[in-house]
Design a protein around this motif. Structure first.
Motif, mmCIF file in Angstrom:
data_model
loop_
_atom_site.group_PDB
_atom_site.id
_atom_site.type_symbol
_atom_site.label_atom_id
_atom_site.label_comp_id
_atom_site.label_asym_id
_atom_site.label_seq_id
_atom_site.Cartn_x
_atom_site.Cartn_y
_atom_site.Cartn_z
ATOM 1 N N MET A 269 0.819 -1.218 0.000
ATOM 2 C CA MET A 269 0.000 0.000 0.000
ATOM 3 C C MET A 269 0.852 1.267 0.000
ATOM 4 N N ASN A 270 2.037 1.183 0.597
ATOM 5 C CA ASN A 270 2.904 2.357 0.697
ATOM 6 C C ASN A 270 3.891 2.509 -0.448
ATOM 7 N N SER A 271 3.946 1.558 -1.372
ATOM 8 C CA SER A 271 4.985 1.613 -2.397
ATOM 9 C C SER A 271 4.433 1.739 -3.809
ATOM 10 N N THR A 272 3.359 2.431 -3.962
ATOM 11 C CA THR A 272 2.737 2.547 -5.279
ATOM 12 C C THR A 272 2.925 3.930 -5.896
ATOM 13 N N GLY A 273 3.936 4.648 -5.469
ATOM 14 C CA GLY A 273 4.150 6.016 -5.921
ATOM 15 C C GLY A 273 4.450 6.181 -7.394
#
Length: 181
Positions: A60-64
Motif C-alpha cells: 500500500m505504501n509503495s505505489t508512488g
C-alpha cells in the motif's frame, strides 16, 4: 492469534494506460504477488492480483510510481471468532468420523451397518465442506486481493485514472473519468 483480513484501495491518475499494466506486473513481482484476473475493453483496464497479507502495508505504501494518488482507504475485517469456530467444529467432526468408523467395524447386523454408513457419509460430507471453507478463509487471511483499474485517455478533456483495491474478501473495483478544467 488474531485473524485479520485487510482491505485497501488506491486511486491514481495515469498518463498511459498500456504502460501501467507492465508497471503493475513488475510491482507484483517485488511482493511475491501474482495476477489472478485481467479485464480490458477499448479504454478501460482492470487487473486483479494477490499479494501475501504480511506484505499488505508495504504494498500500500509503495505505489508512488503509478501516477498521481487521488484517494486511499484501508479497512480490516476481524475473522478470528469465525476462524477458530470453524476449526473447532471441523476437529469435532473428524473425531465423530473416527468414532463412526470404529462403530462400523463392530456393527452386528445389516440395519446397524447401513445406519452407521449413512451417518458416516453425512459426517464425511460435512468435513469436506468445512475443510473447503477453512481453506478459503485461510487464503483470505494469508493473501490480499489487489485490483487495479484504469481508464485510457479518450479526448483532451479527460485524463486516465487507475484504481487499486486490495481486498481478500471481495473485489472492490472502481474506475472514473476526470474532466479537466
Amino acid at each position: 492469534e488474531r485473524k485479520i483480513i485487510k482491505s485497501g484501495s488506491l486511486d491514481f491518475e495515469v498518463k498511459n494506460l498500456s504502460e501501467i499494466e507492465n508497471k503493475i506486473a513488475e510491482w507484483l513481482k517485488g511482493f511475491d504477488g501474482y495476477i489472478s484476473n485481467t479485464w480490458t475493453n477499448r479504454n478501460r483496464l482492470t487487473i486483479t492480483a494477490k499479494v501475501p497479507a504480511n506484505r499488505f502495508e508495504e504494498a500500500m505504501n509503495s505505489t508512488g510510481n503509478f501516477g498521481i494518488l487521488n484517494s486511499r482507504s484501508i479497512s480490516t475485517d476481524d475473522v478470528t471468532e469465525n476462524f477458530y469456530d470453524l476449526e473447532t467444529r471441523l476437529n469435532t467432526r473428524k473425531i465423530l468420523q473416527q468414532k463412526l468408523s470404529g462403530y462400523l467395524k463392530d456393527a452386528k447386523n445389516i440395519s446397524d451397518l447401513l445406519e452407521i454408513e449413512r451417518q458416516l457419509n453425512n459426517v464425511t460430507s460435512e468435513i469436506e465442506s468445512m475443510e473447503k471453507q477453512f481453506r478459503r478463509l485461510s487464503n483470505q487471511i494469508e493473501f490480499s486481493t489487489i485490483s487495479k483499474g484504469g481508464v485510457s485517455e479518450i479526448d483532451k478533456t479527460l485524463t486516465s485514472v487507475a484504481a487499486i483495491s486490495i481486498s481478500p474478501v471481495g473485489i472492490s473495483l472502481f474506475t472514473a473519468l476526470l474532466t479537466l478544467t
